[in-house]
Each structure stands twice: as C-alpha cells, then as structure tokens.
Enzyme design. Structure first.
Site, PDB file in Angstrom:
ATOM      1  N   LYS A 125      47.211 -24.773 -31.320  1.00 50.10           N
ATOM      2  CA  LYS A 125      46.229 -25.785 -31.339  1.00 50.10           C
ATOM      3  C   LYS A 125      45.402 -25.572 -30.550  1.00 50.10           C
ATOM      4  O   LYS A 125      44.599 -24.482 -30.850  1.00 50.10           O
ATOM      5  CB  LYS A 125      46.471 -26.422 -29.827  1.00 50.10           C
ATOM      6  CG  LYS A 125      46.671 -27.965 -29.129  1.00 50.10           C
ATOM      7  CD  LYS A 125      47.953 -28.988 -29.395  1.00 50.10           C
ATOM      8  CE  LYS A 125      47.197 -30.324 -29.260  1.00 50.10           C
ATOM      9  NZ  LYS A 125      47.961 -30.671 -28.727  1.00 50.10           N
TER      10      LYS A 125
HETATM   11  P1  NAD Z   1      44.257 -40.787 -27.142  1.00 55.09           P
HETATM   12  O1  NAD Z   1      42.788 -39.781 -26.530  1.00 55.09           O
HETATM   13  O2  NAD Z   1      44.611 -41.466 -27.696  1.00 55.09           O
HETATM   14  O3  NAD Z   1      44.618 -41.275 -25.467  1.00 55.09           O
HETATM   15  C1  NAD Z   1      44.572 -40.626 -24.134  1.00 55.09           C
HETATM   16  C2  NAD Z   1      44.683 -42.000 -23.126  1.00 55.09           C
HETATM   17  O4  NAD Z   1      44.787 -41.155 -21.667  1.00 55.09           O
HETATM   18  C3  NAD Z   1      43.338 -42.969 -23.582  1.00 55.09           C
HETATM   19  O5  NAD Z   1      44.075 -44.376 -22.999  1.00 55.09           O
HETATM   20  C4  NAD Z   1      42.545 -42.474 -21.629  1.00 55.09           C
HETATM   21  O6  NAD Z   1      42.295 -43.075 -21.242  1.00 55.09           O
HETATM   22  C5  NAD Z   1      43.702 -42.020 -20.826  1.00 55.09           C
HETATM   23  N1  NAD Z   1      43.440 -41.387 -20.489  1.00 55.09           N
HETATM   24  C6  NAD Z   1      42.923 -40.200 -19.441  1.00 55.09           C
HETATM   25  N2  NAD Z   1      42.582 -39.650 -18.770  1.00 55.09           N
HETATM   26  C7  NAD Z   1      43.573 -40.014 -17.925  1.00 55.09           C
HETATM   27  C8  NAD Z   1      43.737 -40.036 -16.648  1.00 55.09           C
HETATM   28  N3  NAD Z   1      43.436 -39.730 -15.673  1.00 55.09           N
HETATM   29  N4  NAD Z   1      44.396 -41.308 -16.285  1.00 55.09           N
HETATM   30  C9  NAD Z   1      44.794 -41.818 -16.931  1.00 55.09           C
HETATM   31  N5  NAD Z   1      44.545 -41.905 -18.163  1.00 55.09           N
HETATM   32  C10 NAD Z   1      44.088 -41.139 -18.740  1.00 55.09           C
HETATM   33  O7  NAD Z   1      45.430 -39.535 -26.748  1.00 55.09           O
HETATM   34  P2  NAD Z   1      46.800 -39.684 -27.322  1.00 55.09           P
HETATM   35  O8  NAD Z   1      47.054 -38.767 -28.939  1.00 55.09           O
HETATM   36  O9  NAD Z   1      47.745 -41.190 -26.744  1.00 55.09           O
HETATM   37  O10 NAD Z   1      47.154 -38.241 -26.557  1.00 55.09           O
HETATM   38  C11 NAD Z   1      47.809 -38.265 -25.187  1.00 55.09           C
HETATM   39  C12 NAD Z   1      49.005 -37.776 -25.016  1.00 55.09           C
HETATM   40  O11 NAD Z   1      49.678 -37.420 -26.547  1.00 55.09           O
HETATM   41  C13 NAD Z   1      48.429 -35.933 -24.680  1.00 55.09           C
HETATM   42  O12 NAD Z   1      48.945 -35.214 -23.718  1.00 55.09           O
HETATM   43  C14 NAD Z   1      48.402 -35.156 -25.924  1.00 55.09           C
HETATM   44  O13 NAD Z   1      48.010 -34.016 -26.561  1.00 55.09           O
HETATM   45  C15 NAD Z   1      50.222 -36.206 -26.749  1.00 55.09           C
HETATM   46  N6  NAD Z   1      50.658 -35.825 -27.564  1.00 55.09           N
HETATM   47  C16 NAD Z   1      49.622 -37.088 -28.602  1.00 55.09           C
HETATM   48  C17 NAD Z   1      50.042 -36.830 -29.989  1.00 55.09           C
HETATM   49  C18 NAD Z   1      48.774 -37.295 -31.013  1.00 55.09           C
HETATM   50  O14 NAD Z   1      50.149 -37.838 -32.470  1.00 55.09           O
HETATM   51  N7  NAD Z   1      48.376 -37.910 -30.576  1.00 55.09           N
HETATM   52  C19 NAD Z   1      50.933 -36.361 -30.448  1.00 55.09           C
HETATM   53  C20 NAD Z   1      51.771 -35.813 -29.610  1.00 55.09           C
HETATM   54  C21 NAD Z   1      51.205 -35.727 -28.752  1.00 55.09           C
END
Ligand code: NAD
Length: 435
Positions: A125
């Site tokens: 990561k």
């Molecule tokens: P992203 O940046 O696209 O979205 C994050 C979302 O979380 C946004 O809507 C943001 O406004 C919201 N957010 C941020 N801080 C916040 C808070 N304090 N309270 C409420 N909402 C809040 O990110 P993502 O890619 O969707 O990732 C989200 C989670 O999923 C992370 O934990 C990431 O590690 C995990 N994840 C992502 C992927 C992927 O393919 N993108 C894969 C596996 C896991």
C-alpha cells in the site's frame, strides 16, 4: 539554546507521522486481528511473526514547486507487507491523515485480502500525506510524478503494482504509469491498475469494488434471510466504492435510505436515487440539500434503521461507541478496516453479520488482477466477461469462507484470516528463510 518557534503548519508538515501517538490505531487493529487467528493455525503459527511486521517500508520526501513559485514538501510512503505469494499490490491514498501506521495496516490487509480470495499477490500500500483539495491539478500531477519517481525502484509490473484508493483515480494512475514508463524507457502499462480504459485499463474496473460489495452483501443477506427487494441500505462514503455500491443496490430494487460523505449526511425513508444524488454532488460539490432528503448530524448515520450498512469511507469508524447503535442485520465493509476489534465483538453479540473488508471489497483488486493479466497478454475482455468472472470469484470466496466460519463457529472475519494466514504461511514455510 534559543527556542525556535515554527509556524504550526510547518511543524505539522515536519513531524514524522509515525511518531505521533494519535496515529498508532490501524496497525494495532491489524495486529489484534492476527492474534485472534493464531490459535487456529496449528503448526503454521510457528511462522506468525512474519505477518506481524512489514517486509519493506519506504518513506520518501516529495518536494514540489507550487504554482506560486514556492516549494512544498510532502511525506510519501510505500509499504510492502508480504510478498510470499507474489508481487506486492495495493492502492495509493492521498489524504491529510495518511501516516505510517495506516499504510502498514492497509498493506497488511492487502496481504490477507489477496490470500483470502486466492489472488496471486502479496500485500502493499502507499500514500501521500496531503489534502489534495488544497492543490491545483498541475500541482497534483507534479506531486504524483515525484512520488512515483521516488518509489520507482521498488514498484514494477512483476514487483509491486499500485492502484487507486481514497482520493486517487484513473488520471492519477495514468500519471504514475507515464512517469514509471519514462524512467524505465518503455511503456509499462502493467505497473499500475485502475488506469483509463484506453491506456490498458479494464472494462468494469470503475464499478468493480462496489459491484463486489453488492455481490458479497447479497450472499450474506441470503444467509440471514433478508430479501434484496426493498432492503434499506445506509452508506458511508459516496466515492468510488460507496457511490457504485449505492447505485447497484438501487438498480436491484433495494432502498438507499441514507448517504454520508465528507460534506454531510442525507436521509430519506422513501429512498434516495444515488444516480441523481451523484449528479447533484457533481454539480454542487455536496450532497446536503439533495431534494427530497433531510440532513442528519454525522453521528446519526449509525442510528438509521436499515437492513444493510455499508461503511465505505475510512477506517476505525465502527467502534465501541457506534457499534451498539447499529440496527442493520448485515454490515458490509466497503472500506478497509472500518470496524475495530472491540466493535466486532459487540456486533457479533448483537447477531449482526459482518462481511469483512478482506472479502467485501475484494472486487476491486479482483478486476485489477484481470487488468494486469490483460495488460501482460495485450488481449482485452468484454465487460460481460469481466463481470461474470468477478461475480463467480466473489460468490466462491463468500461460500468457502462461510463454510469455514460455520465449521469453526467463528465470525466471517476470523474465517477469512484463518484461510488467508494459512495460505500465506504455507507459502512462507515452503520458500523457507533466505539465506
Ligand atoms: P473515494 O476517495 O473515491 O471516496 C471516499 C468517500 O469517503 C468520499 O465520498 C468522501 O467524501 C467520503 N469521506 C471521506 N472522509 C469522510 C468522513 N470523515 N466521513 C464520511 N465520509 C467521508 O475513496 P474510495 O476509493 O471509494 O475508498 C473508500 C474506502 O474503500 C477506503 O477505505 C479504501 O481503502 C476502500 N477500498 C477502495 C477500493 C477501490 O477500488 N477504490 C478497493 C478496496 C477498498
């Protein structure tokens, strides 16, 4: 000696984040999860210490010139937790709270996830401690390129393959791919996944994590007897993962009753159309005020009456404080590490089925794996093929972990860790210790 007073912004920027006692959280959570599974590992427990420390940690300084001519420094990380089963793989996060403990934990969860779903990768990561909203697009590009150059000697298509995470997207991956390619003198599409489709990206990648969350959720709902039609769904995080998951649930007849993102929380007992809400967010920059919804205080999200709760933002949000408030029958962890071990125990006691991150959000890296394979063979599949393969892998992973959880009478998370740690430690034992 004269005391030097730094301006607070500079002080904060210079403090090594891993020395900040406030930031020991996520790695401690991971360690506790490994401790819990050790009694189930038999003789393989002999090797368990190899999972309790990352194999390689790289911390880099990324100076960039800002648009106003000044220079700013940002702290970047790449952690390769374990490569016993294959090259490292894991996302890159841009966030002001990124710190070593967080990146270490996220890299370890990738090791567990890949092994739980049986993808041929180790865990890695990366991240930069930056609030990307404070940078212009050109500053963001320079920062991405400098970071990629700094970590360039430990990444590569057969070494460690980054992907998007919080606040990174296909454009960031395109810059990373280009920078790595320029530095190595050849176009290396397979160095990152989550790229734009016309740069070697895969069809279906954009929705893959949300789609996987949906598939895992529906499998779990079958086990606890919750019908999909009309099921009330609450989502924290409305980005890559939460946005897609909400849309897919809505398209399949579920009712998305609450959505929270960094800008606020909205609720409607009649249900929210996520597509229209995403459009509203794009237009206005926030979800609060979306017609037909009322605004909730952030902490009220946990009390919303629902059958399915999807934390899909950041880690450590379901805690001893919030877990008792949850009404959902199923919690599906779109985010990595959203539930603390203490909260896990509370949910188990309440009879809430938790589909752990290492299973629930594995759809993203599964299609990243497809992307990587397609890049190597320069032969691209249709979206239907990708979705069908993704659905099959998610369903098979769910049913095999469910079987282990029933056999050992443990939570799905512990089952996932039993399967994953066994696979990683078997590989480790077979390879032996070098030299
Ligand atoms: P992203 O940046 O696209 O979205 C994050 C979302 O979380 C946004 O809507 C943001 O406004 C919201 N957010 C941020 N801080 C916040 C808070 N304090 N309270 C409420 N909402 C809040 O990110 P993502 O890619 O969707 O990732 C989200 C989670 O999923 C992370 O934990 C990431 O590690 C995990 N994840 C992502 C992927 C992927 O393919 N993108 C894969 C596996 C896991």
């Amino acid at each position: 000696m004269t005391a030097v007073t730094l301006n607070p912004g500079i002080q904060n920027r210079n403090l090594p984040s891993y020395l900040d006692p406030q930031h020991l959280g996520p790695w401690a959570t991971y360690l506790e999860q490994v401790e819990r599974v050790t009694p189930y590992l038999g003789q393989l427990a002999y090797w368990i210490d190899s999972l309790k420390r990352p194999q390689r940690i790289l911390i880099v300084d990324c100076p960039i010139r800002l648009d106003d001519g000044s220079v700013a420094h940002f702290e970047g990380y790449r952690v390769q937790h374990n490569t016993s089963r294959g090259p490292g793989k894991g996302g890159v996060r841009f966030h002001q709270n990124v710190n070593l403990s967080e990146v270490m934990a996220l890299s370890a969860w990738m090791t567990i996830k890949h092994a739980a779903v049986n993808l041929p990768y180790g865990g890695a990561k990366g991240g930069i401690r930056v609030d990307p909203r404070t940078l212009s697009i050109t500053e963001l590009e320079r920062l991405t390129r400098r970071y990629t150059s700094e970590i360039g000697f430990i990444i590569g298509p057969d070494k460690d393959i980054p992907a998007p995470d919080v606040n990174t997207n296909p454009q960031v991956m395109a810059w990373m791919m280009d920078t790595y390619s320029m530095n190595t003198g050849r176009t290396a599409t397979g160095v990152v996944t989550g790229k734009p489709v016309n740069l070697g990206g895969s069809l279906g990648r954009a929705d893959a994590t949300g789609r996987g969350v949906f598939v895992a959720a529906t499998e779990a709902m079958k086990q606890v007897g919750v019908p999909l039609e009309g099921a009330r769904v609450a989502v924290q995080g409305f980005g890559n993962v939460g946005g897609a998951a909400a849309r897919i649930f809505h398209d399949h007849g579920a009712k998305v009753v609450a959505i929270q993102d960094v800008t606020g929380t909205i609720f409607s007992s009649a249900g929210i159309d996520p597509k229209a809400a995403l459009e509203f967010l794009r237009r206005t920059g926030k979800i609060v005020g979306f017609p037909g919804t009322e605004t909730l205080e952030p902490h009220e999200l946990w009390t919303v009456e629902c059958e399915v709760l999807i934390p899909a933002a950041l880690e450590g949000v379901i805690t001893e404080k919030t877990a008792p408030l949850i009404t959902a029958r199923v919690v599906v962890e779109g985010a990595n590490g959203p539930t603390t071990p203490a909260a896990d125990d509370i949910l188990l006691e309440k009879g809430v089925l938790v589909v752990p991150d290492v299973l629930a959000n594995a759809g993203g890296v599964t299609v990243s794996y497809f992307e990587w394979v397609q890049d190597f063979s320069s032969f691209f599949w249709t979206e239907d093929e990708i979705n069908a393969r993704l659905d099959r892998i998610m369903k098979e992973a769910f049913s095999s972990l469910w079987e282990v959880s029933q056999r050992h009478k443990v939570s799905l998370r512990t089952a996932a860790y039993i399967v994953a740690c066994t696979r990683v430690l078997e590989a480790h034992a077979l390879r032996g210790i070098y030299p």
